[in-house]
Design a protein around this motif. Structure first.
Motif, PDB file in Angstrom:
ATOM      1  N   MET A 166       0.851  -1.196   0.000  1.00 15.45           N
ATOM      2  CA  MET A 166       0.000   0.000   0.000  1.00 15.45           C
ATOM      3  C   MET A 166       0.887   1.246   0.000  1.00 15.45           C
ATOM      4  O   MET A 166       1.882   1.268   0.699  1.00 15.45           O
ATOM      5  N   THR A 209     -10.083  -0.931   1.688  1.00 12.46           N
ATOM      6  CA  THR A 209      -8.759  -1.372   2.138  1.00 12.46           C
ATOM      7  C   THR A 209      -8.146  -2.390   1.174  1.00 12.46           C
ATOM      8  O   THR A 209      -7.005  -2.204   0.741  1.00 12.46           O
ATOM      9  N   PRO A 210      -8.876  -3.458   0.807  1.00 10.56           N
ATOM     10  CA  PRO A 210      -8.302  -4.376  -0.195  1.00 10.56           C
ATOM     11  C   PRO A 210      -7.993  -3.672  -1.522  1.00 10.56           C
ATOM     12  O   PRO A 210      -6.997  -3.999  -2.176  1.00 10.56           O
ATOM     13  N   MET A 216      -7.010  -0.597  -1.891  1.00  5.64           N
ATOM     14  CA  MET A 216      -5.764   0.156  -1.703  1.00  5.64           C
ATOM     15  C   MET A 216      -4.551  -0.770  -1.697  1.00  5.64           C
ATOM     16  O   MET A 216      -3.487  -0.411  -2.185  1.00  5.64           O
ATOM     17  N   LYS A 217      -4.733  -1.979  -1.148  1.00  5.08           N
ATOM     18  CA  LYS A 217      -3.612  -2.936  -1.156  1.00  5.08           C
ATOM     19  C   LYS A 217      -3.216  -3.293  -2.586  1.00  5.08           C
ATOM     20  O   LYS A 217      -2.052  -3.544  -2.868  1.00  5.08           O
ATOM     21  N   SER A 250     -11.139   9.096   7.744  1.00  4.65           N
ATOM     22  CA  SER A 250     -12.034   8.104   8.361  1.00  4.65           C
ATOM     23  C   SER A 250     -13.330   8.775   8.813  1.00  4.65           C
ATOM     24  O   SER A 250     -13.316   9.818   9.463  1.00  4.65           O
ATOM     25  N   ARG A 261     -17.984  -4.130  10.488  1.00  5.38           N
ATOM     26  CA  ARG A 261     -17.234  -2.943  10.054  1.00  5.38           C
ATOM     27  C   ARG A 261     -17.916  -2.206   8.901  1.00  5.38           C
ATOM     28  O   ARG A 261     -17.958  -0.973   8.885  1.00  5.38           O
ATOM     29  N   VAL A 301     -17.305  -8.874   8.576  1.00  2.59           N
ATOM     30  CA  VAL A 301     -17.523  -7.809   7.586  1.00  2.59           C
ATOM     31  C   VAL A 301     -18.699  -6.923   8.028  1.00  2.59           C
ATOM     32  O   VAL A 301     -18.639  -5.698   7.943  1.00  2.59           O
ATOM     33  N   LEU A 343     -12.993   7.196   4.046  1.00  2.26           N
ATOM     34  CA  LEU A 343     -12.950   5.781   4.450  1.00  2.26           C
ATOM     35  C   LEU A 343     -14.111   5.537   5.394  1.00  2.26           C
ATOM     36  O   LEU A 343     -14.266   6.231   6.391  1.00  2.26           O
ATOM     37  N   SER A 344     -14.932   4.528   5.067  1.00  2.00           N
ATOM     38  CA  SER A 344     -15.971   4.159   6.026  1.00  2.00           C
ATOM     39  C   SER A 344     -15.550   2.846   6.671  1.00  2.00           C
ATOM     40  O   SER A 344     -14.518   2.792   7.322  1.00  2.00           O
ATOM     41  N   GLU A 367       1.929   4.886   1.094  1.00  3.38           N
ATOM     42  CA  GLU A 367       1.690   5.621   2.339  1.00  3.38           C
ATOM     43  C   GLU A 367       0.792   6.840   2.098  1.00  3.38           C
ATOM     44  O   GLU A 367       0.777   7.436   1.020  1.00  3.38           O
ATOM     45  N   PHE A 368       0.033   7.178   3.127  1.00  6.75           N
ATOM     46  CA  PHE A 368      -0.898   8.314   3.061  1.00  6.75           C
ATOM     47  C   PHE A 368      -0.997   8.903   4.459  1.00  6.75           C
ATOM     48  O   PHE A 368      -0.537   8.297   5.432  1.00  6.75           O
ATOM     49  N   LEU A 412      -6.380   9.905   3.822  1.00 10.48           N
ATOM     50  CA  LEU A 412      -7.530   9.034   4.059  1.00 10.48           C
ATOM     51  C   LEU A 412      -8.320   9.614   5.228  1.00 10.48           C
ATOM     52  O   LEU A 412      -7.765   9.796   6.317  1.00 10.48           O
ATOM     53  N   GLY A 463     -14.288   0.265   5.309  1.00 12.04           N
ATOM     54  CA  GLY A 463     -13.027  -0.185   4.711  1.00 12.04           C
ATOM     55  C   GLY A 463     -13.028  -1.620   4.223  1.00 12.04           C
ATOM     56  O   GLY A 463     -11.966  -2.152   3.897  1.00 12.04           O
ATOM     57  N   GLN A 464     -14.189  -2.258   4.155  1.00  9.78           N
ATOM     58  CA  GLN A 464     -14.200  -3.665   3.758  1.00  9.78           C
ATOM     59  C   GLN A 464     -14.007  -3.833   2.248  1.00  9.78           C
ATOM     60  O   GLN A 464     -13.647  -4.912   1.782  1.00  9.78           O
TER      61      GLN A 464
END
Lengths: 161, 260
Positions: free
Chosen positions: B1, B34-35, B37-38, B49, B102, B99, B27-28, B3-4, B47, B30-31
């Protein structure tokens, strides 16, 4: 770098993080708690499940800074105070609810959260409850038995073979 | 990922300010993000939140409407939206338990994944999506696969669902991802029936108007027996052909009507 503090297994702990540091990395690399496993790293397999403020979550899909200040429980916090296995852990051992063991930490964490919300689940409810945890050895029957046993039910009579 | 900078505001106003930065992304739960962004398919430099904003969380009921804060998790909706049982069940069937603990309704609706469950619930209910600057009806909100009318930096603060007389959501699970291979939400209101389909079309969630007309005249599964769903524009992938999905639309609509 930003210092992030959480209460992990009852102890206040801190580690330096970047914005992109995941909770799974914070626990494993920041705090040295390597019991939480990283399997798929795409939030599908459930090996990384921990509890954040009492609910099961996938730590590989959460940023450490997003849960700063939370109460976190990992597999290292599941044993009894005297070091003996907790009820769920013991049930997994008794019913051979693991083969290679890689998914076990996540399975135990999900099971413990499941039983908190539903203390006497049916076999079907157990299988639905474990939908987010994948065992690539496919040892599901014994895992389901272990969960039923951990709930105090007669697992052998209830679960499918 | 890549950096941010991570920021976590505690009010909508501060989040809107933070999102004005160059390369900022909300970002809520992130389910999904996040993947993504990876895989470096999303590379925000900031980001923001939305998980620390108390005013965006919770379920309220009043005047025949269930209003859900944008940052409310699926697990909370499943537990607390009992005034709209079909919607609570939809939320309780998304993904898996972790899941649901979150993922949020605002994140799901803003992302508008073509196989997500919430867009079907919102469209079938004629929901109103409330943002930091306006209210948008579901009919105007969804604009095709992963597309909505949201502007850059606009945040879904809540979603209001008029409670129908009867409703049900039935989905055919894609068993690996637990997204809907196809899913149908049917809702009967005093003014007529609305039918929304997810997981089937290349254009994202859509209303099946022929079924709505038939079911408004006669709310039973037999009312749609003579209708045909065209496979044109349906998704075709290794999980199911366009023809298969078109078939599922009709079967699941019938099941939803029977379950309502």
């Amino acid at each position: 770098m930003t210092k992030v503090t959480m209460t992990v297994n009852g102890i206040s702990q801190s580690a330096e993080t970047e914005g992109r540091t995941l909770l799974s990395a914070y626990l494993r690399e920041g705090l040295g708690l390597t019991g939480t496993h990283i399997g798929c790293d795409t939030s599908q397999c459930g090996a990384c499940v921990v509890h954040v403020d009492g609910v099961a979550v996938k730590s590989c899909s959460i940023f450490a800074q997003d849960v700063a200040g939370s109460r976190v429980t990992t597999i290292e916090g599941m044993a009894n105070e005297d070091g003996s296995l907790g009820v769920v852990q013991q049930a997994f051992q008794d019913h051979h609810g693991l083969q290679c063991g890689f998914c076990t930490a996540g399975m135990v964490m999900t099971t413990s959260a499941l039983l908190k919300g539903n203390p006497r689940p049916t076999e079907q409810e157990v299988r639905h409850g474990l939908e987010g945890n994948i065992c690539r050895c496919t040892g599901y029957h014994n895992i389901v038995k272990a969960v039923l046993a951990a709930s105090g039910q007669d697992a052998v009579a209830m679960a499918a073979e | 990922m890549i950096e941010f900078e991570f920021v976590k505001p505690s009010t909508v106003a501060d989040a809107v300010k933070a999102l004005a930065a160059d390369g900022a992304q909300a970002l809520s739960g992130g389910q999904t993000l996040t993947p993504t962004m990876k895989q470096r398919l999303a590379t925000p430099s900031v980001l923001v939140s939305l998980n620390g904003i108390a005013e965006m969380k919770g379920v309220t009921v009043g005047g025949g409407v269930v209003t859900i804060g944008g940052a409310t998790t699926h697990a909370t909706v499943a537990k607390e939206a009992s005034a709209y049982p079909a919607l609570a069940r939809l939320a309780g069937g998304i993904g898996d338990p972790a899941v649901r603990n979150r993922g949020t309704i605002g994140g799901s609706i803003a992302n508008n994944d073509p196989a997500a469950c919430y867009p079907a619930g919102a469209l079938a209910s004629g929901a109103v999506i409330v943002t930091n600057k306006r209210s948008i009806t579901a009919d105007d909100f969804f604009k095709g696969m992963f597309a909505t009318v949201l502007d850059e930096g606009e945040i879904i603060t809540s979603v209001s669902f008029p409670v129908p007389l009867k409703a049900a959501y039935v989905k055919f699970d894609q068993p690996a991802s637990r997204f809907a291979l196809t899913g149908v939400f049917v809702a009967q209101y005093a003014g007529g029936v609305r039918v929304a389909v997810t997981g089937a079309s290349n254009n994202g969630v859509f209303r099946w108007k022929e079924a709505e007309a038939a079911l408004s005249a006669n709310f039973s599964a037999s009312a749609i027996a003579g209708l045909k769903v065209s496979p044109k524009d349906m998704i075709s992938d290794l999980h199911g052909t366009a023809e298969y999905r078109a078939h599922l639309v009709k079967v699941l609509t019938g099941r939803a009507v029977s379950a309502a």
